[in-house]
Design an enzyme around this catalytic site. Structure first.
Site, PDB file in Angstrom:
ATOM      1  N   VAL A 120       2.521   1.959  -3.343  1.00  0.00           N
ATOM      2  CA  VAL A 120       1.608   2.529  -4.337  1.00  0.00           C
ATOM      3  C   VAL A 120       1.174   3.936  -3.952  1.00  0.00           C
ATOM      4  CG1 VAL A 120      -0.654   2.264  -5.434  1.00  0.00           C
ATOM      5  CG2 VAL A 120       0.793   0.261  -5.073  1.00  0.00           C
ATOM      6  N   GLU A 121       0.918   4.157  -2.663  1.00  0.00           N
ATOM      7  CA  GLU A 121       0.419   5.455  -2.210  1.00  0.00           C
ATOM      8  C   GLU A 121       1.444   6.569  -2.419  1.00  0.00           C
ATOM      9  OE1 GLU A 121      -2.437   6.386  -1.263  1.00  0.00           O
ATOM     10  OE2 GLU A 121      -3.534   4.593  -0.665  1.00  0.00           O
ATOM     11  N   SER A 122       2.682   6.323  -2.017  1.00  0.00           N
ATOM     12  CA  SER A 122       3.645   7.433  -1.989  1.00  0.00           C
ATOM     13  C   SER A 122       5.022   7.099  -2.542  1.00  0.00           C
ATOM     14  CB  SER A 122       3.821   7.908  -0.535  1.00  0.00           C
ATOM     15  OG  SER A 122       4.426   6.878   0.243  1.00  0.00           O
ATOM     16  N   TYR A 170      -5.734   1.319  -8.450  1.00  0.00           N
ATOM     17  CA  TYR A 170      -5.096   1.239  -7.131  1.00  0.00           C
ATOM     18  C   TYR A 170      -5.197  -0.175  -6.575  1.00  0.00           C
ATOM     19  CZ  TYR A 170      -4.468   1.939  -2.093  1.00  0.00           C
ATOM     20  OH  TYR A 170      -4.054   1.831  -0.786  1.00  0.00           O
ATOM     21  N   MET A 189       0.825  -1.207   0.000  1.00  0.00           N
ATOM     22  CA  MET A 189       0.000   0.000   0.000  1.00  0.00           C
ATOM     23  C   MET A 189       0.863   1.263   0.000  1.00  0.00           C
ATOM     24  SD  MET A 189      -3.033  -1.014   2.702  1.00  0.00           S
ATOM     25  CE  MET A 189      -3.646   0.679   2.720  1.00  0.00           C
TER      26      MET A 189
END
Length: 335
Positions: free
Chosen positions: A226-228, A320, A223
């Site tokens: 992918v997020e940051s 996502y 996560m």
């Protein structure tokens, strides 16, 4: 004869005692209703039925009509509401009071207005101080978790950490204190701008909070990637912040004072996805469906998941979910 200064001191002592009693009573109510944080606009505007919520904001004033009292509240998330109250603490009768408010909320259907009744109130500063202390304790626990974890694979640390879609061909069955170096090396390889210390802190936070909240650390690793891209200072166009891209309102609701702080952000990220996983598994009874819907809720909001009866038709959310699950299953050696 009591001197004026002594009288003032006595009143201050009495006020302090009453405030402590009021705070203790509020905390007991919080515990009784299993409230751990204030909710935002999404929860208040999408629920139907009857529930107990905590909201936070500024009480702008009170109005008494035919013996019934109402509080006018400007919430921290930008909304406003009216709350009916039978017993209003004296300190709430002043305007511009920052407070936490426990309410019994009801809404008959999607189109009906929300009706709220006050159950209890506490000064915002008092609750914020408690939540800040809890966040600090959680961060300290995360730092200690790697040393306390054993080889029984608490937190789901079994599996190779390889590149996307590939594995090393070797299964790791590692205690958290050994896994941290592998995670840190992987993180540093994906974001070479990080110092070794920063990469270690991110790995430590991911593993520590995963152990604390019983979430697979590899899921959190996927996560955050992918997020940051493991950038603690990342900010999205929508205003999401830090490693797990927490929205400011979500972060505030969990007592997070700095969403760009590695430990605080990962605390919020893991705690948030854990909540989504629990709720979705309770509804579906299926681990895979719970994972997919939890990721959809984290990305698009649980209100949209309810609205569309599943994954929302947003390409950003669908991409996502695909990216996170591809990485996650790759980390587990299933791709």
């Amino acid at each position: 004869m009591i001197r004026p200064l002594a009288t003032l001191f006595a009143l201050l002592v009495l006020f302090g005692a009453l405030s402590a009693q009021s705070l203790n009573a509020y905390l007991e109510l919080r515990k009784k209703h299993k409230i751990t944080q204030a909710v935002g606009t999404e929860a208040l505007e999408t629920f139907v039925g009857a529930r107990t919520f905590e909201v936070k904001g500024v009480v702008q004033g009170t109005l008494v009509v035919n013996g019934k009292t109402s509080l006018f509240v400007e919430r921290t998330d930008g909304g406003d509401m009216t709350i009916d109250a039978e017993n209003v603490p004296d300190w709430l009768n002043n305007n511009q009071v920052a407070a936490r408010l426990l309410i019994h909320a009801t809404r008959e259907d999607d189109l009906a207005p929300l009706e709220a009744k006050l159950l209890g109130a506490a000064l915002e500063d008092s609750i914020a101080a408690i939540e800040k202390a809890e966040a600090r304790k959680a961060a300290e626990a995360a730092a200690k978790a790697k040393a306390k974890a054993n080889s029984k694979n608490r937190g789901g640390l079994t599996g190779a950490i390889g590149s996307r879609g590939k594995t090393s061909g070797k299964d790791w069955n590692l205690p958290a204190n050994e896994a941290t170096s592998y995670y840190a090396g992987f993180i540093k390889g994906r974001n070479k701008r990080l110092s070794d210390a920063d990469a270690w802190r991110i790995a430590e936070g991911i593993i520590g909070f995963s152990v604390r909240y019983g979430v697979d650390a590899r899921l959190i690793l996927a996560m955050v990637m992918v997020e940051s891209g493991f950038n603690p200072n990342a900010t999205s166009r929508a205003g999401a912040q830090g490693l797990g891209q927490l929205m400011p309102g979500t972060a505030r609701g969990m007592g997070i004072t700095d969403a760009y702080d590695t430990y605080q952000n990962l605390y919020g990220t893991v705690r948030s996805i854990r909540g989504h996983l629990e709720r979705q598994f309770a509804k579906t009874g299926d681990g895979y469906q719970a994972l997919i819907l939890a990721l959809a809720s984290y990305n698009a909001g649980s209100g949209n998941v309810r609205k569309y009866g599943g994954i929302p038709p947003f390409s950003q959310t669908q991409n996502y979910i695909r990216k996170v699950t591809d990485l996650y299953y790759g980390f587990m050696g299933l791709k």
